[in-house]
Every structure is written in structure tokens, then in C-alpha cells.
Design a protein around this motif. Structure first.
Motif, PDB file in Angstrom:
ATOM      1  N   TYR A  57      -3.883   4.509   2.946  1.00 25.26           N
ATOM      2  CA  TYR A  57      -3.014   4.128   3.256  1.00 25.26           C
ATOM      3  C   TYR A  57      -3.551   2.759   4.025  1.00 25.26           C
ATOM      4  O   TYR A  57      -4.400   2.693   4.908  1.00 25.26           O
ATOM      5  CB  TYR A  57      -2.560   4.912   4.365  1.00 25.26           C
ATOM      6  CG  TYR A  57      -2.038   6.264   3.846  1.00 25.26           C
ATOM      7  CD1 TYR A  57      -0.783   6.357   3.490  1.00 25.26           C
ATOM      8  CD2 TYR A  57      -2.966   7.266   3.793  1.00 25.26           C
ATOM      9  CE1 TYR A  57      -0.168   7.862   2.995  1.00 25.26           C
ATOM     10  CE2 TYR A  57      -2.593   8.707   3.333  1.00 25.26           C
ATOM     11  CZ  TYR A  57      -1.319   8.886   2.873  1.00 25.26           C
ATOM     12  OH  TYR A  57      -0.907   9.978   2.115  1.00 25.26           O
ATOM     13  N   ILE A  58      -2.945   1.433   3.656  1.00 18.38           N
ATOM     14  CA  ILE A  58      -3.246   0.194   3.889  1.00 18.38           C
ATOM     15  C   ILE A  58      -2.152  -0.280   4.978  1.00 18.38           C
ATOM     16  O   ILE A  58      -1.113  -0.397   4.502  1.00 18.38           O
ATOM     17  CB  ILE A  58      -3.697  -0.665   2.764  1.00 18.38           C
ATOM     18  CG1 ILE A  58      -4.761  -0.400   1.941  1.00 18.38           C
ATOM     19  CG2 ILE A  58      -3.962  -2.141   3.423  1.00 18.38           C
ATOM     20  CD1 ILE A  58      -4.896  -0.930   0.771  1.00 18.38           C
ATOM     21  N   GLU A  59      -2.514  -0.498   5.999  1.00 25.84           N
ATOM     22  CA  GLU A  59      -1.322  -1.213   7.073  1.00 25.84           C
ATOM     23  C   GLU A  59      -2.046  -2.600   7.274  1.00 25.84           C
ATOM     24  O   GLU A  59      -2.902  -2.605   7.712  1.00 25.84           O
ATOM     25  CB  GLU A  59      -1.200  -0.210   8.205  1.00 25.84           C
ATOM     26  CG  GLU A  59      -0.389   1.040   7.829  1.00 25.84           C
ATOM     27  CD  GLU A  59      -0.089   1.981   8.963  1.00 25.84           C
ATOM     28  OE1 GLU A  59       0.088   1.054  10.063  1.00 25.84           O
ATOM     29  OE2 GLU A  59       0.151   2.869   9.002  1.00 25.84           O
ATOM     30  N   LEU A  85      -1.831  -4.286  -4.887  1.00 24.57           N
ATOM     31  CA  LEU A  85      -2.401  -3.050  -4.375  1.00 24.57           C
ATOM     32  C   LEU A  85      -3.714  -2.609  -4.991  1.00 24.57           C
ATOM     33  O   LEU A  85      -4.639  -2.265  -4.422  1.00 24.57           O
ATOM     34  CB  LEU A  85      -1.423  -1.868  -4.392  1.00 24.57           C
ATOM     35  CG  LEU A  85      -1.899  -0.429  -3.899  1.00 24.57           C
ATOM     36  CD1 LEU A  85      -2.342  -0.769  -2.324  1.00 24.57           C
ATOM     37  CD2 LEU A  85      -0.526   0.335  -4.232  1.00 24.57           C
ATOM     38  N   TYR A  88      -6.830  -4.238  -3.543  1.00 29.70           N
ATOM     39  CA  TYR A  88      -7.414  -3.648  -2.418  1.00 29.70           C
ATOM     40  C   TYR A  88      -8.051  -2.416  -2.744  1.00 29.70           C
ATOM     41  O   TYR A  88      -9.004  -2.154  -2.181  1.00 29.70           O
ATOM     42  CB  TYR A  88      -6.341  -3.303  -1.538  1.00 29.70           C
ATOM     43  CG  TYR A  88      -5.478  -4.205  -0.748  1.00 29.70           C
ATOM     44  CD1 TYR A  88      -6.133  -5.016   0.068  1.00 29.70           C
ATOM     45  CD2 TYR A  88      -4.371  -4.985  -0.917  1.00 29.70           C
ATOM     46  CE1 TYR A  88      -5.579  -6.116   0.651  1.00 29.70           C
ATOM     47  CE2 TYR A  88      -3.685  -5.910  -0.148  1.00 29.70           C
ATOM     48  CZ  TYR A  88      -4.442  -6.602   0.597  1.00 29.70           C
ATOM     49  OH  TYR A  88      -3.752  -7.557   1.195  1.00 29.70           O
ATOM     50  N   LYS A 114       0.901   0.385   0.415  1.00 29.56           N
ATOM     51  CA  LYS A 114       0.213  -0.884   1.330  1.00 29.56           C
ATOM     52  C   LYS A 114       1.520  -1.109   1.974  1.00 29.56           C
ATOM     53  O   LYS A 114       2.710  -1.414   1.288  1.00 29.56           O
ATOM     54  CB  LYS A 114      -0.113  -1.983   0.111  1.00 29.56           C
ATOM     55  CG  LYS A 114      -0.171  -3.454   0.821  1.00 29.56           C
ATOM     56  CD  LYS A 114      -0.437  -4.396  -0.375  1.00 29.56           C
ATOM     57  CE  LYS A 114       0.793  -4.648  -1.315  1.00 29.56           C
ATOM     58  NZ  LYS A 114       0.639  -5.892  -2.003  1.00 29.56           N
ATOM     59  N   ARG A 115       1.698  -1.301   3.271  1.00 27.91           N
ATOM     60  CA  ARG A 115       3.062  -1.434   4.025  1.00 27.91           C
ATOM     61  C   ARG A 115       2.528  -2.334   5.235  1.00 27.91           C
ATOM     62  O   ARG A 115       1.326  -2.275   5.952  1.00 27.91           O
ATOM     63  CB  ARG A 115       3.476  -0.197   4.339  1.00 27.91           C
ATOM     64  CG  ARG A 115       2.639   0.734   5.352  1.00 27.91           C
ATOM     65  CD  ARG A 115       3.322   2.078   5.738  1.00 27.91           C
ATOM     66  NE  ARG A 115       2.264   2.854   6.409  1.00 27.91           N
ATOM     67  CZ  ARG A 115       2.412   4.322   6.580  1.00 27.91           C
ATOM     68  NH1 ARG A 115       3.393   4.899   5.929  1.00 27.91           N
ATOM     69  NH2 ARG A 115       1.794   5.004   7.149  1.00 27.91           N
ATOM     70  N   ASN A 120      -3.851  -3.826  11.847  1.00 25.30           N
ATOM     71  CA  ASN A 120      -4.447  -3.770  10.775  1.00 25.30           C
ATOM     72  C   ASN A 120      -5.559  -2.261  10.733  1.00 25.30           C
ATOM     73  O   ASN A 120      -6.339  -2.386  11.560  1.00 25.30           O
ATOM     74  CB  ASN A 120      -5.522  -4.943  10.513  1.00 25.30           C
ATOM     75  CG  ASN A 120      -4.502  -6.163  10.379  1.00 25.30           C
ATOM     76  OD1 ASN A 120      -3.750  -6.305   9.593  1.00 25.30           O
ATOM     77  ND2 ASN A 120      -4.942  -7.234  10.837  1.00 25.30           N
ATOM     78  N   ILE A 122      -6.923   0.857   7.673  1.00 26.06           N
ATOM     79  CA  ILE A 122      -7.086   1.244   6.548  1.00 26.06           C
ATOM     80  C   ILE A 122      -7.579   3.036   6.759  1.00 26.06           C
ATOM     81  O   ILE A 122      -8.601   3.140   7.373  1.00 26.06           O
ATOM     82  CB  ILE A 122      -8.224   1.107   5.497  1.00 26.06           C
ATOM     83  CG1 ILE A 122      -8.107  -0.638   5.339  1.00 26.06           C
ATOM     84  CG2 ILE A 122      -8.310   1.694   4.166  1.00 26.06           C
ATOM     85  CD1 ILE A 122      -9.369  -1.088   4.913  1.00 26.06           C
TER      86      ILE A 122
END
Length: 130
Positions: A57-59, A85, A88, A114-115, A120, A122
Motif C-alpha cells: 500500500y503506497i500512500e 505502480l 514502484y 497507489k493512492r 508519505n 509504504i
């Protein structure tokens, strides 16, 4: 495991004209080193040797140039612009090699998001299958 840093996409590989070997660009190499260090601090076990299911989960914080109203409105909404995505994911998987698992070829199931987020970060969920 949650790592509080801005995700960086895997850069294009560079090629050495003399040895004809590919290598990472400096930005990708440094980011992987930094993330690898964070993972070593959080994960004190031997690398997993079984097949792995990985959830990522990437923020990413919205740009500072956006109004506060717009920034609040986009929190938890998908990001559909560049970088992709999968770029990443490549960088994250490479940084986990030898720390969380022996090699990224062990990953047989992958779920990634990716949201936009308030900060920031992960978040990684790794499940070793038996």
C-alpha cells in the motif's frame, strides 16, 4: 510493516559500455539502500524461504501547491498518473531481497495500491506460504 518515506519508482536501467552490464541509477540505488536499512531495523528474522504473498500500500501526499480543500478531498483516492505502480513495486521488491525473502522470484501473489494519503508511507504485508 510500515515505512514512513516517500516511495520512489525504479528508474531506467543504465548500461556500462565496457562490461555490457546493467546497473541502477544513483537515485534508485540510494532509495533502495535507505529502504533496505529500514526493513532490517523492523525485521530481525532470517529471510523467508517459502512462496510469498505480498501486499503493498503506497500512500503519497498530495502536492503542496494544491489548496487545502482539494488536498483533503483526494485523501484515499487512487493515483492514476506517473510514475506507474509497477515501477514502484519493482523498487520495493528489489530492496526486500535478502532481508525479508531470499529473492523476489518467491513472490507468487501480489496486491498493490497507489493512492493519496495524509503522509508519505509504504505499508507492506508479507505472508509466507507453507
Amino acid at each position: 510493516m510500515t515505512i514512513y518515506t516517500k516511495a520512489t519508482a525504479q528508474g531506467r536501467p543504465r548500461f556500462n559500455g565496457y562490461t555490457h552490464r546493467a546497473y541502477d541509477d544513483a537515485k534508485s540505488r540510494e532509495w533502495k539502500r535507505e529502504i533496505g536499512y529500514e526493513m532490517k531495523q523492523a525485521y530481525k528474522h532470517t529471510p523467508i524461504k517459502t512462496p510469498i504473498a505480498l501486499m503493498v500500500y503506497i500512500e503519497i501526499e498530495p502536492p503542496q501547491s494544491w489548496s487545502n480543500r482539494k488536498r483533503e478531498r483526494v485523501i484515499h483516492t487512487p493515483i492514476t498518473n506517473r510514475p506507474d505502480l509497477d515501477n514502484y513495486i519493482k523498487a520495493i521488491q528489489d530492496s526486500m531481497n535478502g532481508i525479508i525473502y531470499l529473492d523476489d522470484k518467491q513472490i507468487y501473489k501480489l496486491y498493490a495500491v497507489k493512492r493519496y494519503g495524509k503522509e508519505n508511507k509504504i505499508t507492506l504485508v508479507v505472508k509466507g506460504e507453507t
